[in-house]
Design a protein around this motif. Structure first.
Motif, PDB file in Angstrom:
ATOM      1  N   MET A 140      10.393   6.840  -0.528  1.00 33.07           N
ATOM      2  CA  MET A 140      10.822   7.317  -1.839  1.00 33.07           C
ATOM      3  C   MET A 140      10.833   8.846  -1.818  1.00 33.07           C
ATOM      4  SD  MET A 140       8.731   4.663  -4.293  1.00 33.07           S
ATOM      5  CE  MET A 140       7.159   5.420  -3.946  1.00 33.07           C
ATOM      6  N   ASN A 141      12.000   9.413  -1.950  1.00 38.08           N
ATOM      7  CA  ASN A 141      12.168  10.865  -1.954  1.00 38.08           C
ATOM      8  C   ASN A 141      12.664  11.343  -3.316  1.00 38.08           C
ATOM      9  OD1 ASN A 141      11.509  10.891   0.831  1.00 38.08           O
ATOM     10  ND2 ASN A 141      13.658  10.628   1.404  1.00 38.08           N
ATOM     11  N   SER A 142      12.552  12.619  -3.545  1.00 39.88           N
ATOM     12  CA  SER A 142      13.022  13.224  -4.802  1.00 39.88           C
ATOM     13  C   SER A 142      12.504  12.445  -6.000  1.00 39.88           C
ATOM     14  CB  SER A 142      14.554  13.279  -4.823  1.00 39.88           C
ATOM     15  OG  SER A 142      15.057  14.004  -3.724  1.00 39.88           O
ATOM     16  N   LEU A 143      11.234  12.157  -5.989  1.00 38.81           N
ATOM     17  CA  LEU A 143      10.640  11.341  -7.041  1.00 38.81           C
ATOM     18  C   LEU A 143      10.714  12.024  -8.393  1.00 38.81           C
ATOM     19  CD1 LEU A 143       7.668   9.889  -5.025  1.00 38.81           C
ATOM     20  CD2 LEU A 143       9.356   8.532  -6.270  1.00 38.81           C
ATOM     21  N   LYS A 144      10.888  11.202  -9.426  1.00 37.80           N
ATOM     22  CA  LYS A 144      10.995  11.675 -10.798  1.00 37.80           C
ATOM     23  C   LYS A 144       9.884  11.042 -11.627  1.00 37.80           C
ATOM     24  CE  LYS A 144      16.063  11.564 -10.390  1.00 37.80           C
ATOM     25  NZ  LYS A 144      17.311  10.989 -10.953  1.00 37.80           N
ATOM     26  N   PRO A 145       9.512  11.659 -12.732  1.00 30.82           N
ATOM     27  CA  PRO A 145       8.477  11.056 -13.590  1.00 30.82           C
ATOM     28  C   PRO A 145       8.841   9.629 -14.015  1.00 30.82           C
ATOM     29  CG  PRO A 145       8.814  13.332 -14.209  1.00 30.82           C
ATOM     30  CD  PRO A 145       9.867  13.006 -13.179  1.00 30.82           C
ATOM     31  N   GLU A 146      10.106   9.354 -14.180  1.00 31.33           N
ATOM     32  CA  GLU A 146      10.509   8.007 -14.586  1.00 31.33           C
ATOM     33  C   GLU A 146      10.357   6.970 -13.476  1.00 31.33           C
ATOM     34  OE1 GLU A 146      12.292  10.836 -14.910  1.00 31.33           O
ATOM     35  OE2 GLU A 146      14.446  10.482 -14.571  1.00 31.33           O
ATOM     36  N   ASP A 147      10.009   7.396 -12.279  1.00 30.04           N
ATOM     37  CA  ASP A 147       9.702   6.462 -11.202  1.00 30.04           C
ATOM     38  C   ASP A 147       8.266   5.951 -11.291  1.00 30.04           C
ATOM     39  OD1 ASP A 147      11.626   8.549  -9.012  1.00 30.04           O
ATOM     40  OD2 ASP A 147      12.239   6.617  -9.870  1.00 30.04           O
ATOM     41  N   THR A 148       7.490   6.509 -12.187  1.00 34.29           N
ATOM     42  CA  THR A 148       6.105   6.082 -12.356  1.00 34.29           C
ATOM     43  C   THR A 148       6.049   4.612 -12.738  1.00 34.29           C
ATOM     44  OG1 THR A 148       5.336   8.294 -12.972  1.00 34.29           O
ATOM     45  CG2 THR A 148       4.008   6.415 -13.715  1.00 34.29           C
ATOM     46  N   ALA A 149       5.319   3.840 -11.969  1.00 35.43           N
ATOM     47  CA  ALA A 149       5.243   2.399 -12.199  1.00 35.43           C
ATOM     48  C   ALA A 149       4.275   1.789 -11.190  1.00 35.43           C
ATOM     49  CB  ALA A 149       6.613   1.751 -12.042  1.00 35.43           C
ATOM     50  N   VAL A 150       3.980   0.525 -11.394  1.00 37.48           N
ATOM     51  CA  VAL A 150       3.294  -0.270 -10.372  1.00 37.48           C
ATOM     52  C   VAL A 150       4.368  -0.934  -9.534  1.00 37.48           C
ATOM     53  CG1 VAL A 150       1.768  -2.215  -9.924  1.00 37.48           C
ATOM     54  CG2 VAL A 150       1.266  -0.650 -11.823  1.00 37.48           C
ATOM     55  N   LYS A 178      19.341   4.796  -5.960  1.00 38.18           N
ATOM     56  CA  LYS A 178      20.296   4.989  -4.863  1.00 38.18           C
ATOM     57  C   LYS A 178      20.355   6.458  -4.452  1.00 38.18           C
ATOM     58  CE  LYS A 178      23.462   1.101  -5.497  1.00 38.18           C
ATOM     59  NZ  LYS A 178      24.812   0.676  -5.977  1.00 38.18           N
ATOM     60  N   GLY A 179      20.340   6.668  -3.144  1.00 37.64           N
ATOM     61  CA  GLY A 179      20.381   8.024  -2.628  1.00 37.64           C
ATOM     62  C   GLY A 179      19.019   8.690  -2.537  1.00 37.64           C
ATOM     63  N   ARG A 180      18.011   8.081  -3.138  1.00 39.21           N
ATOM     64  CA  ARG A 180      16.662   8.666  -3.107  1.00 39.21           C
ATOM     65  C   ARG A 180      15.671   7.776  -2.352  1.00 39.21           C
ATOM     66  NH1 ARG A 180      13.880   9.283  -7.690  1.00 39.21           N
ATOM     67  NH2 ARG A 180      14.908   7.555  -8.795  1.00 39.21           N
ATOM     68  N   PHE A 181      15.835   6.470  -2.478  1.00 37.18           N
ATOM     69  CA  PHE A 181      14.922   5.523  -1.852  1.00 37.18           C
ATOM     70  C   PHE A 181      15.611   4.854  -0.674  1.00 37.18           C
ATOM     71  CE2 PHE A 181      12.121   4.323  -5.781  1.00 37.18           C
ATOM     72  CZ  PHE A 181      11.912   5.674  -6.033  1.00 37.18           C
ATOM     73  N   THR A 182      14.829   4.550   0.352  1.00 38.07           N
ATOM     74  CA  THR A 182      15.348   3.835   1.521  1.00 38.07           C
ATOM     75  C   THR A 182      14.378   2.731   1.907  1.00 38.07           C
ATOM     76  OG1 THR A 182      16.421   5.847   2.353  1.00 38.07           O
ATOM     77  CG2 THR A 182      16.117   4.035   3.907  1.00 38.07           C
ATOM     78  N   ILE A 183      14.910   1.519   2.035  1.00 37.35           N
ATOM     79  CA  ILE A 183      14.096   0.388   2.470  1.00 37.35           C
ATOM     80  C   ILE A 183      14.407   0.113   3.935  1.00 37.35           C
ATOM     81  CG2 ILE A 183      15.775  -1.362   1.717  1.00 37.35           C
ATOM     82  CD1 ILE A 183      13.363  -3.121   0.881  1.00 37.35           C
ATOM     83  N   SER A 199       0.838  -1.195   0.000  1.00 38.43           N
ATOM     84  CA  SER A 199       0.000   0.000   0.000  1.00 38.43           C
ATOM     85  C   SER A 199       0.876   1.249   0.000  1.00 38.43           C
ATOM     86  CB  SER A 199      -0.907   0.008   1.235  1.00 38.43           C
ATOM     87  OG  SER A 199      -0.137   0.022   2.425  1.00 38.43           O
ATOM     88  N   GLY A 200       0.228   2.392  -0.182  1.00 37.92           N
ATOM     89  CA  GLY A 200       0.931   3.657  -0.077  1.00 37.92           C
ATOM     90  C   GLY A 200       1.168   4.391  -1.373  1.00 37.92           C
ATOM     91  N   GLY A 201       0.793   3.782  -2.485  1.00 38.67           N
ATOM     92  CA  GLY A 201       0.986   4.462  -3.759  1.00 38.67           C
ATOM     93  C   GLY A 201       0.069   5.657  -3.911  1.00 38.67           C
ATOM     94  N   GLY A 202       0.300   6.423  -4.966  1.00 41.56           N
ATOM     95  CA  GLY A 202      -0.530   7.583  -5.219  1.00 41.56           C
ATOM     96  C   GLY A 202       0.068   8.467  -6.279  1.00 41.56           C
ATOM     97  N   LEU A 203      -0.493   9.656  -6.394  1.00 39.92           N
ATOM     98  CA  LEU A 203      -0.045  10.648  -7.363  1.00 39.92           C
ATOM     99  C   LEU A 203       0.735  11.728  -6.623  1.00 39.92           C
ATOM    100  CD1 LEU A 203      -0.112  12.002 -10.181  1.00 39.92           C
ATOM    101  CD2 LEU A 203      -2.307  13.012  -9.516  1.00 39.92           C
ATOM    102  N   VAL A 204       1.913  12.036  -7.109  1.00 38.34           N
ATOM    103  CA  VAL A 204       2.764  13.034  -6.466  1.00 38.34           C
ATOM    104  C   VAL A 204       3.493  13.826  -7.546  1.00 38.34           C
ATOM    105  CG1 VAL A 204       4.717  11.454  -6.246  1.00 38.34           C
ATOM    106  CG2 VAL A 204       4.477  13.361  -4.634  1.00 38.34           C
ATOM    107  N   GLN A 205       3.814  15.061  -7.234  1.00 37.72           N
ATOM    108  CA  GLN A 205       4.577  15.869  -8.179  1.00 37.72           C
ATOM    109  C   GLN A 205       6.059  15.507  -8.112  1.00 37.72           C
ATOM    110  OE1 GLN A 205       3.656  19.987  -7.220  1.00 37.72           O
ATOM    111  NE2 GLN A 205       2.124  20.048  -8.857  1.00 37.72           N
ATOM    112  N   ALA A 206       6.755  15.764  -9.184  1.00 40.48           N
ATOM    113  CA  ALA A 206       8.195  15.534  -9.223  1.00 40.48           C
ATOM    114  C   ALA A 206       8.862  16.281  -8.074  1.00 40.48           C
ATOM    115  CB  ALA A 206       8.768  15.985 -10.559  1.00 40.48           C
ATOM    116  N   GLY A 207       9.791  15.585  -7.427  1.00 40.51           N
ATOM    117  CA  GLY A 207      10.457  16.153  -6.262  1.00 40.51           C
ATOM    118  C   GLY A 207       9.800  15.784  -4.952  1.00 40.51           C
ATOM    119  N   GLY A 208       8.612  15.220  -5.039  1.00 41.98           N
ATOM    120  CA  GLY A 208       7.875  14.856  -3.841  1.00 41.98           C
ATOM    121  C   GLY A 208       8.291  13.507  -3.282  1.00 41.98           C
TER     122      GLY A 208
END
Length: 119
Positions: free
Chosen positions: A81-91, A63-68, A6-15
């Motif tokens: 997931m930090n500093s999200l980019k449009p290319e992170d869009t996925a399921v 690396k450097g943006r996501f932390t598990i 869970s936790g997915g959604g719509l966010v702006q780039a950088g979010g």
């Protein structure tokens, strides 16, 4: 044993977003949890993994943006997931290597959660 992502959604780039992968049922031990993502026209990508609740691995692309991380008491693994980019869009989906209370070891998959990053 079941996995719930869970936790997915719509966010702006950088979010930022935080995904959760919760395991439930008769669990003895969680050996490893991985997050994958599937985007149209791209091969499935292993995004991050946590092994024995300590060792972590990440795809170069995150690396450097996501932390598990893991919360053993809740049998839950998080993907911050930090500093999200449009290319992170996925399921995004999680999978886990779990030993149940009968000492049977199996791989389990949770359903996917959509992450959409707008530019």
């Amino acid at each position: 044993v079941q996995l719930q992502a869970s936790g997915g959604g719509l966010v702006q780039a950088g979010g930022s977003l935080r995904l959760s992968c919760a395991a439930s049922g008769s669990i003895s031990r969680i050996n490893a949890v991985v997050w994958h993502r599937d985007a149209p026209g791209k091969p499935r990508e292993l995004v991050a993994a946590i092994i024995n609740n300590s060792s972590t691995n990440y795809a170069d692309s995150v690396k450097g943006r996501f932390t598990i991380s893991s919360d053993n008491a809740k049998n839950t693994v998080y993907l911050q997931m930090n500093s999200l980019k449009p290319e992170d869009t996925a399921v995004y989906s999680c999978a886990a290597d779990i030993v149940d209370s009968d000492h049977k070891r199996e791989d389990y998959w949770g359903q996917g959660t959509q992450v959409t990053v707008s530019s």
